[in-house]
Write an enzyme that holds these catalytic residues in place. Structure first.
Site, PDB file in Angstrom:
ATOM      1  N   LYS A  73      -3.046   9.245   4.418  1.00 43.35           N
ATOM      2  CA  LYS A  73      -3.566   7.891   4.189  1.00 43.35           C
ATOM      3  C   LYS A  73      -5.077   7.873   4.004  1.00 43.35           C
ATOM      4  O   LYS A  73      -5.782   8.801   4.392  1.00 43.35           O
ATOM      5  CB  LYS A  73      -3.151   6.969   5.344  1.00 43.35           C
ATOM      6  CG  LYS A  73      -1.682   6.570   5.234  1.00 43.35           C
ATOM      7  CD  LYS A  73      -1.258   5.563   6.275  1.00 43.35           C
ATOM      8  CE  LYS A  73       0.237   5.249   6.105  1.00 43.35           C
ATOM      9  NZ  LYS A  73       0.741   4.360   7.165  1.00 43.35           N
ATOM     10  N   ARG A 119       5.588  10.067  11.320  1.00 45.12           N
ATOM     11  CA  ARG A 119       6.085   9.874   9.947  1.00 45.12           C
ATOM     12  C   ARG A 119       5.161  10.631   9.003  1.00 45.12           C
ATOM     13  O   ARG A 119       4.011  10.227   8.808  1.00 45.12           O
ATOM     14  CB  ARG A 119       6.113   8.381   9.617  1.00 45.12           C
ATOM     15  CG  ARG A 119       6.661   8.052   8.232  1.00 45.12           C
ATOM     16  CD  ARG A 119       6.604   6.539   7.974  1.00 45.12           C
ATOM     17  NE  ARG A 119       7.116   6.206   6.653  1.00 45.12           N
ATOM     18  CZ  ARG A 119       6.413   6.305   5.537  1.00 45.12           C
ATOM     19  NH1 ARG A 119       5.160   6.692   5.563  1.00 45.12           N
ATOM     20  NH2 ARG A 119       6.958   5.985   4.379  1.00 45.12           N
TER      21      ARG A 119
HETATM   22  C1  PT1 Z   1       3.953   3.526   8.479  1.00 47.28           C
HETATM   23  C2  PT1 Z   1       4.335   3.453   7.107  1.00 47.28           C
HETATM   24  C3  PT1 Z   1       5.686   3.077   6.829  1.00 47.28           C
HETATM   25  N1  PT1 Z   1       3.496   3.713   6.083  1.00 47.28           N
HETATM   26  C4  PT1 Z   1       6.114   2.880   9.122  1.00 47.28           C
HETATM   27  N2  PT1 Z   1       6.546   2.801   7.852  1.00 47.28           N
HETATM   28  C5  PT1 Z   1       3.920   3.600   4.808  1.00 47.28           C
HETATM   29  N3  PT1 Z   1       6.969   2.606  10.148  1.00 47.28           N
HETATM   30  C6  PT1 Z   1       5.247   3.234   4.546  1.00 47.28           C
HETATM   31  C7  PT1 Z   1      -3.489   4.245   2.715  1.00 47.28           C
HETATM   32  O1  PT1 Z   1      -4.363   3.630   3.360  1.00 47.28           O
HETATM   33  O2  PT1 Z   1       2.727   3.852   8.837  1.00 47.28           O
HETATM   34  N4  PT1 Z   1       4.842   3.241   9.450  1.00 47.28           N
HETATM   35  N5  PT1 Z   1       6.102   2.982   5.548  1.00 47.28           N
HETATM   36  C8  PT1 Z   1       2.970   3.880   3.675  1.00 47.28           C
HETATM   37  N6  PT1 Z   1       1.940   2.882   3.602  1.00 47.28           N
HETATM   38  C9  PT1 Z   1       0.624   3.186   3.326  1.00 47.28           C
HETATM   39  C10 PT1 Z   1      -0.399   2.417   3.893  1.00 47.28           C
HETATM   40  C11 PT1 Z   1       0.302   4.268   2.550  1.00 47.28           C
HETATM   41  C12 PT1 Z   1      -1.726   2.747   3.685  1.00 47.28           C
HETATM   42  C13 PT1 Z   1      -1.026   4.616   2.309  1.00 47.28           C
HETATM   43  C14 PT1 Z   1      -2.058   3.868   2.897  1.00 47.28           C
HETATM   44  O3  PT1 Z   1      -3.753   5.204   1.968  1.00 47.28           O
END
Ligand code: PT1
Length: 259
Positions: free
Chosen positions: A204, A238
Site C-alpha cells: 500500500k 492480508r
Molecule cells: C484491507 C483491504 C481489504 N485492503 C480488508 N480488506 C484492500 N479486510 C482490499 C493504497 O493506499 O486492508 N483489509 N480489501 C485494498 N485496498 C487498498 C487501499 C489498496 C489502499 C491500496 C491502498 O495504496
C-alpha cells in the site's frame, strides 16, 4: 491470508489473474506457500477505484470461489460489500465475508447474517472513490475503535454474534500517512474490543510514502509491518507475498517458542 484479485483494474498486479486457470494456479501457489485463507475480490477498493455492478462483481467472483472450493483445502474469503455476492458465494463454498464497508450497504447485514459465516468488519470513512480527498480525525485510533464497536452492535442486532466477527483497522482507507502510522503504532488499543484483528498493508501507498518506493519496491517495508503487526497481536495478515510473510511469521514463532 493471500490476496487474489479478479478485477481487471487491480492496483498492484494490474488484473493479471482475471483468467480462471491463472487465478487457480495463483491460489494454489499461495496455499503451498502457507496461506490458510484466500481473499477473492471482484471489486477494486484502492483509492479512486470505480464502482462495479453487482452482476459484474458476481460474474467475476463466483466461478473462482466455486473452483477453489472444489480444488483446494483453504478457507475462501470473499472481499465484497454486495448482499447478492455474499449469499451466492456462501452457497458456493466461501468461508468468510470480508467487507471493507462493514456491512453498511442496504441489505448487507441481513445477507451476512443469513449465511451464518464469520465476517471481517473494516474501518473506512466515506467510499473508495472519494475517501482520500480529506480524511480528518481528532484521534484516529479512538475513532476507528468507536466505529468498529458501533458496527459490532449493529451486527449483534442483525443476528451476527461477536464470536463470528474479525476486526480490521482499515489501513489506507480514508487515512493520511500520519493517520496510518499512528493507527499502526497504537493498534493494540483495538484488542479492547475483544475480537481477532486482521491487518492489510501489503504494497500500500503508506509504505510507498514512508519509504518513497513505487508499488513494485514495497516488499521489505511490508514485511517490516507484517512482523510488527504480528508482535502487536494481529491474527490475520492480508498479503500479496505469502511465502515471504510466512517466513516472517515462522521466524517470530521460532523465537517466541525458545526458553
Ligand atoms: C484491507 C483491504 C481489504 N485492503 C480488508 N480488506 C484492500 N479486510 C482490499 C493504497 O493506499 O486492508 N483489509 N480489501 C485494498 N485496498 C487498498 C487501499 C489498496 C489502499 C491500496 C491502498 O495504496
Amino acid at each position: 491470508m493471500g490476496i487474489l484479485n479478479v478485477t481487471p483494474d487491480s492496483f498492484s498486479d494490474g488484473g493479471r489473474y482475471n483468467q480462471l486457470d491463472v487465478a487457480l494456479r495463483h491460489a494454489q501457489n499461495m496455499v503451498a506457500a502457507g496461506a490458510t485463507l484466500i481473499d477473492v475480490g471482484g471489486e477494486s477498493t484502492r483509492p479512486g477505484a470505480r464502482v462495479v455492478s453487482p452482476l459484474e462483481e458476481l460474474e467475476r467472483v463466483a466461478p473462482i470461489v466455486e473452483l477453489i472450493h472444489r480444488e483446494l483445502d483453504v478457507v475462501i474469503s470473499v472481499d465484497t460489500s454486495t448482499p447478492a455476492v455474499m449469499r451466492e458465494t456462501a452457497r458456493l463454498g466461501a468461508g468468510l465475508i470480508n467487507d471493507v464497508r462493514s456491512l453498511r450497504r442496504d441489505g448487507a447485514l441481513d445477507a451476512a447474517a443469513a449465511t451464518g459465516l464469520p465476517v471481517c468488519l473494516m474501518h473506512m470513512q466515506g467510499e473508495p472513490g472519494d475517501m482520500q480527498d480529506n480524511p480528518r480525525y481528532q484521534d484516529v485510533t479512538r475513532e476507528v475503535g468507536e466505529f468498529l464497536s458501533e458496527r459490532m452492535t449493529q451486527c449483534a442486532a442483525a443476528g451476527i454474534p461477536a464470536e463470528r466477527i474479525i476486526l480490521d483497522p482499515g489501513f489506507g482507507f480514508a487515512k493520511t500517512l500520519q493517520h496510518n502510522l499512528s493507527l499502526f503504532k497504537h493498534m493494540e488499543a483495538l484488542h479492547a474490543l475483544g475480537r481477532p484483528l486482521l491487518v492489510g498493508v501489503s504494497r500500500k501507498s503508506m509504505i510507498g510514502h514512508a519509504l518513497n518506493r513505487p508499488v513494485g519496491e514495497r516488499l521489505s517495508g511490508g514485511l517490516a509491518l507484517a512482523a510488527l503487526a504480528s508482535m502487536k497481536g494481529a491474527r490475520i495478515l492480508r498479503v500479496h507475498d505469502v511465502a515471504e510473510t510466512v517466513d516472517v511469521v515462522r521466524m517470530l514463532a521460532a523465537v517466541e517458542s525458545a526458553e
